[in-house]
Design a protein around this motif. Structure first.
Motif, PDB file in Angstrom:
ATOM      1  N   ALA A  59      -8.641 -36.227 -12.961  1.00  0.00           N
ATOM      2  CA  ALA A  59      -7.935 -36.205 -11.677  1.00  0.00           C
ATOM      3  C   ALA A  59      -6.627 -35.454 -11.891  1.00  0.00           C
ATOM      4  O   ALA A  59      -6.079 -35.473 -13.001  1.00  0.00           O
ATOM      5  CB  ALA A  59      -7.645 -37.619 -11.184  1.00  0.00           C
ATOM      6  N   HIS A  60      -6.128 -34.800 -10.863  1.00  0.00           N
ATOM      7  CA  HIS A  60      -4.864 -34.082 -11.034  1.00  0.00           C
ATOM      8  C   HIS A  60      -3.673 -34.920 -10.567  1.00  0.00           C
ATOM      9  O   HIS A  60      -3.740 -35.656  -9.595  1.00  0.00           O
ATOM     10  CB  HIS A  60      -4.878 -32.701 -10.375  1.00  0.00           C
ATOM     11  N   VAL A  61      -2.586 -34.765 -11.323  1.00  0.00           N
ATOM     12  CA  VAL A  61      -1.390 -35.572 -11.137  1.00  0.00           C
ATOM     13  C   VAL A  61      -0.467 -34.950 -10.098  1.00  0.00           C
ATOM     14  O   VAL A  61       0.194 -35.648  -9.324  1.00  0.00           O
ATOM     15  CB  VAL A  61      -0.626 -35.682 -12.482  1.00  0.00           C
TER      16      VAL A  61
ATOM     17  N   MET B  11      -3.310 -39.149  -0.363  1.00  0.00           N
ATOM     18  CA  MET B  11      -4.752 -38.907  -0.459  1.00  0.00           C
ATOM     19  C   MET B  11      -5.021 -37.912  -1.588  1.00  0.00           C
ATOM     20  O   MET B  11      -5.938 -38.082  -2.388  1.00  0.00           O
ATOM     21  CB  MET B  11      -5.272 -38.346   0.882  1.00  0.00           C
ATOM     22  N   ASP B  12      -4.199 -36.850  -1.621  1.00  0.00           N
ATOM     23  CA  ASP B  12      -4.365 -35.736  -2.564  1.00  0.00           C
ATOM     24  C   ASP B  12      -3.199 -35.722  -3.547  1.00  0.00           C
ATOM     25  O   ASP B  12      -2.212 -35.072  -3.292  1.00  0.00           O
ATOM     26  CB  ASP B  12      -4.444 -34.433  -1.774  1.00  0.00           C
ATOM     27  N   ASN B  13      -3.216 -36.442  -4.661  1.00  0.00           N
ATOM     28  CA  ASN B  13      -4.379 -37.062  -5.186  1.00  0.00           C
ATOM     29  C   ASN B  13      -4.049 -38.443  -5.760  1.00  0.00           C
ATOM     30  O   ASN B  13      -4.531 -38.826  -6.808  1.00  0.00           O
ATOM     31  CB  ASN B  13      -4.994 -36.138  -6.255  1.00  0.00           C
TER      32      ASN B  13
ATOM     33  N   VAL C 100      -0.369 -29.031 -12.673  1.00  0.00           N
ATOM     34  CA  VAL C 100      -0.393 -27.673 -12.092  1.00  0.00           C
ATOM     35  C   VAL C 100      -1.781 -27.311 -11.532  1.00  0.00           C
ATOM     36  O   VAL C 100      -2.194 -26.172 -11.569  1.00  0.00           O
ATOM     37  CB  VAL C 100       0.165 -26.571 -13.042  1.00  0.00           C
ATOM     38  N   GLU C 101      -2.455 -28.341 -10.983  1.00  0.00           N
ATOM     39  CA  GLU C 101      -3.720 -28.087 -10.272  1.00  0.00           C
ATOM     40  C   GLU C 101      -3.414 -27.328  -8.995  1.00  0.00           C
ATOM     41  O   GLU C 101      -4.108 -26.384  -8.631  1.00  0.00           O
ATOM     42  CB  GLU C 101      -4.420 -29.422  -9.958  1.00  0.00           C
ATOM     43  N   GLU C 102      -2.342 -27.760  -8.328  1.00  0.00           N
ATOM     44  CA  GLU C 102      -1.970 -27.116  -7.062  1.00  0.00           C
ATOM     45  C   GLU C 102      -1.456 -25.690  -7.304  1.00  0.00           C
ATOM     46  O   GLU C 102      -1.201 -24.960  -6.372  1.00  0.00           O
ATOM     47  CB  GLU C 102      -0.895 -27.937  -6.329  1.00  0.00           C
ATOM     48  N   TRP C 103      -1.283 -25.318  -8.563  1.00  0.00           N
ATOM     49  CA  TRP C 103      -0.828 -23.979  -8.929  1.00  0.00           C
ATOM     50  C   TRP C 103      -2.015 -23.230  -9.510  1.00  0.00           C
ATOM     51  O   TRP C 103      -2.035 -22.886 -10.698  1.00  0.00           O
ATOM     52  CB  TRP C 103       0.314 -24.042  -9.936  1.00  0.00           C
TER      53      TRP C 103
ATOM     54  N   LEU D 271     -12.149 -36.386  -9.691  1.00  0.00           N
ATOM     55  CA  LEU D 271     -11.799 -37.119  -8.468  1.00  0.00           C
ATOM     56  C   LEU D 271     -10.596 -36.450  -7.808  1.00  0.00           C
ATOM     57  O   LEU D 271      -9.522 -36.381  -8.400  1.00  0.00           O
ATOM     58  CB  LEU D 271     -11.461 -38.576  -8.780  1.00  0.00           C
ATOM     59  N   ASP D 272     -10.785 -35.954  -6.621  1.00  0.00           N
ATOM     60  CA  ASP D 272      -9.672 -35.329  -5.897  1.00  0.00           C
ATOM     61  C   ASP D 272      -9.799 -35.679  -4.416  1.00  0.00           C
ATOM     62  O   ASP D 272     -10.728 -35.223  -3.755  1.00  0.00           O
ATOM     63  CB  ASP D 272      -9.710 -33.805  -6.105  1.00  0.00           C
ATOM     64  N   SER D 273      -8.895 -36.520  -3.949  1.00  0.00           N
ATOM     65  CA  SER D 273      -8.869 -36.937  -2.540  1.00  0.00           C
ATOM     66  C   SER D 273     -10.130 -37.735  -2.201  1.00  0.00           C
ATOM     67  O   SER D 273     -10.932 -37.329  -1.370  1.00  0.00           O
ATOM     68  CB  SER D 273      -8.740 -35.714  -1.617  1.00  0.00           C
ATOM     69  N   VAL D 274     -10.269 -38.894  -2.853  1.00  0.00           N
ATOM     70  CA  VAL D 274     -11.512 -39.655  -2.722  1.00  0.00           C
ATOM     71  C   VAL D 274     -11.457 -40.761  -1.672  1.00  0.00           C
ATOM     72  O   VAL D 274     -12.445 -41.476  -1.476  1.00  0.00           O
ATOM     73  CB  VAL D 274     -11.956 -40.254  -4.080  1.00  0.00           C
TER      74      VAL D 274
ATOM     75  N   LEU E 264     -18.760 -31.799 -11.078  1.00  0.00           N
ATOM     76  CA  LEU E 264     -18.739 -32.087  -9.648  1.00  0.00           C
ATOM     77  C   LEU E 264     -17.391 -32.667  -9.263  1.00  0.00           C
ATOM     78  O   LEU E 264     -16.658 -33.205 -10.090  1.00  0.00           O
ATOM     79  CB  LEU E 264     -19.874 -33.057  -9.266  1.00  0.00           C
ATOM     80  N   ARG E 265     -17.070 -32.490  -7.997  1.00  0.00           N
ATOM     81  CA  ARG E 265     -15.874 -33.106  -7.433  1.00  0.00           C
ATOM     82  C   ARG E 265     -16.317 -34.134  -6.416  1.00  0.00           C
ATOM     83  O   ARG E 265     -17.127 -33.833  -5.549  1.00  0.00           O
ATOM     84  CB  ARG E 265     -15.009 -32.055  -6.735  1.00  0.00           C
ATOM     85  N   LEU E 266     -15.769 -35.348  -6.524  1.00  0.00           N
ATOM     86  CA  LEU E 266     -15.955 -36.317  -5.448  1.00  0.00           C
ATOM     87  C   LEU E 266     -14.804 -36.144  -4.471  1.00  0.00           C
ATOM     88  O   LEU E 266     -13.631 -36.070  -4.871  1.00  0.00           O
ATOM     89  CB  LEU E 266     -15.976 -37.743  -5.994  1.00  0.00           C
TER      90      LEU E 266
END
Ligand SMILES: [Zn+2]
Length: 425
Positions: free
Chosen positions: A233-235, A245-247, A279-282, A308-311, A365-367
């Motif tokens: 999961a991204h911080v 929600m994200d995340n 830095v997922e959002e980057w 897991l991103d925005s589950v 996969l992404r949930l």
């Protein structure tokens, strides 16, 4: 396939799930490079340590192009200032601002860019932010790239929520780019083309850029073999609100699944590798660096990445299977065995860290919650309304239970089953 009764009971009774979610939100929006992001890492360390004191984990350094905006304004032609938010890694404008005409390309589809190819050069392109979790979504970074390629000098993106700006990344790594701001839908409405011509605005952006460093946190819980299932999961998030929600949802869920499974993994066929990326959002930088340095043998030992991103934020859950068609019957069988309704969506979507695993040949996969549902709270992601009140505790818990079932099943799947997930090369 059915989640062990004791593990399920522990997860149902785990008050830590909701506590962690709120504590993560309390850290703030977690924009990379801020104290808020650091507080979140400290919290995650503390919570994993409480769950498994013997596992010290590992911190992997992640160098990246640090950036922050020290000032951003948008002045309309009548002299008034409109609310705006700098997109991550936008370039700065000249100190006295960038004044140019605005061309409104509506949603910003390739067709609109194409049809207006002759009108874009030297102007500021205006497009709309789209529901991100839907089939056919055109990502903001693609629109930014199309605007640049057509010779635009600036980029405005209007958010979905009345009265509120929108955040996001420009996707620019370093060097050249164009000035980019998120704005509110009302501002976009005022920038419509008139019979007399295109409206003019002045964008003023000041930034500070310097090499920066963050981290990836990794915790290995070995199973009976040297194979792994990576739960990630991204911080990081954005500084508009709490990035709840994200995340916050994904982080709280990973912590709860770790608490529930860690004591059991030694008896599993494969180990559990828990990863927290930043830095997922980057442009997915943290996970890109991790996957990049893995050798072929190490990649081969990762059976599956469950990201897991925005589950939560909707009761519906989808697994974005990144083109790995053979993973789908497995996901569906786990869902059916555990009474969860989960839809699978196949096209690779490069909207979170799983995309880097998938691109490297690792089934991933992404949930995500609320996929293809324009009314779901997930539509508010990247706006100041991504706050904890948008998340139902029951939705977060069911996403967490399904994740635990999926990860446990993947850890224990027969080698022949796991072999099917990887398309033969
Ligand atoms: Zn995300």
């Amino acid at each position: 396939m059915l989640l062990d009764g004791k593990i399920a009971a522990a997860l149902l009774a785990d008050t830590g799930l909701w506590r962690d979610f709120n504590d993560i939100c309390d850290c703030g929006g977690r924009l990379a490079g801020t104290e808020s992001e650091k507080r979140a890492f400290t919290l995650l360390r503390e919570r994993v340590r409480a769950a498994s004191p013997a596992n010290a984990g590992r911190s992997i350094s992640v160098p990246y192009g640090g950036w922050r905006a020290t000032r951003a304004t948008l002045r309309l032609s009548d002299g008034s200032l409109a609310a705006c938010h700098p997109l991550v890694r936008t370039i700065a404008t000249p100190a006295d601002g960038l004044a140019a005409e605005v061309i409104d390309l509506g949603r910003g589809t390739p067709e609109e860019f194409e049809a207006h190819a002759a009108d874009i050069k030297g102007r500021i392109v205006l497009v709309r932010h789209e529901l991100m979790f839907a089939a056919g979504t055109i990502h903001r970074r693609r629109k930014y790239d199309m605007a640049r390629a057509a010779g635009a000098v600036g980029f405005l993106i209007a958010g979905p929520l009345a009265g509120h700006v929108v955040a996001g990344s420009s996707g620019r790594q370093s060097g050249e780019g164009i000035a980019a701001l998120g704005i509110a839908p009302e501002t976009a409405a005022r920038l419509a083309r008139r019979a007399t011509g295109f409206p003019t605005v002045t964008m003023t952006i000041e930034t500070a850029e310097a090499p920066a460093e963050t981290e990836t946190l990794l915790y290995d819980y070995p199973g009976k073999s040297d194979e792994w299932v990576v739960l990630s999961a991204h911080v990081d998030g954005h500084d508009l609100a709490e990035s709840a929600m994200d995340n916050g949802t994904g982080l709280a869920s990973v912590l709860a699944v770790t608490r529930a499974l860690a004591p059991q993994v030694a008896n599993f066929r494969r180990g559990l590798r828990v990863m927290f990326f930043s830095v997922e959002e980057w442009a997915l930088t943290g996970s890109a660096q991790y996957v990049e340095q893995l050798g072929a043998a190490e990649r081969g030992k990762i059976a599956l990445n469950v990201n897991l991103d925005s589950v939560a934020g909707s009761s519906s859950l989808a697994a974005l299977t990144s083109g790995y068609a053979e993973v789908e019957p497995f996901v569906l069988s786990v869902a059916e065995a555990n009474g969860s309704a989960v839809r699978t969506v196949r096209p690779l979507m490069t909207n979170s860290d799983h995309a880097n695993f998938a691109a490297a040949g690792i089934p991933a996969l992404r949930l995500v919650a609320g996929f293809d549902d324009p009314a779901a709270n997930l539509r508010l992601v990247l706006t100041p309304a991504d706050t904890r009140d948008k998340v139902g505790q029951a939705d977060l818990r069911s996403a967490t239970l399904f994740t635990a079932a999926l990860v446990a099943a993947a850890c224990n799947a027969e080698p022949a089953e796991v072999a099917k997930w990887r398309p033969s090369s």
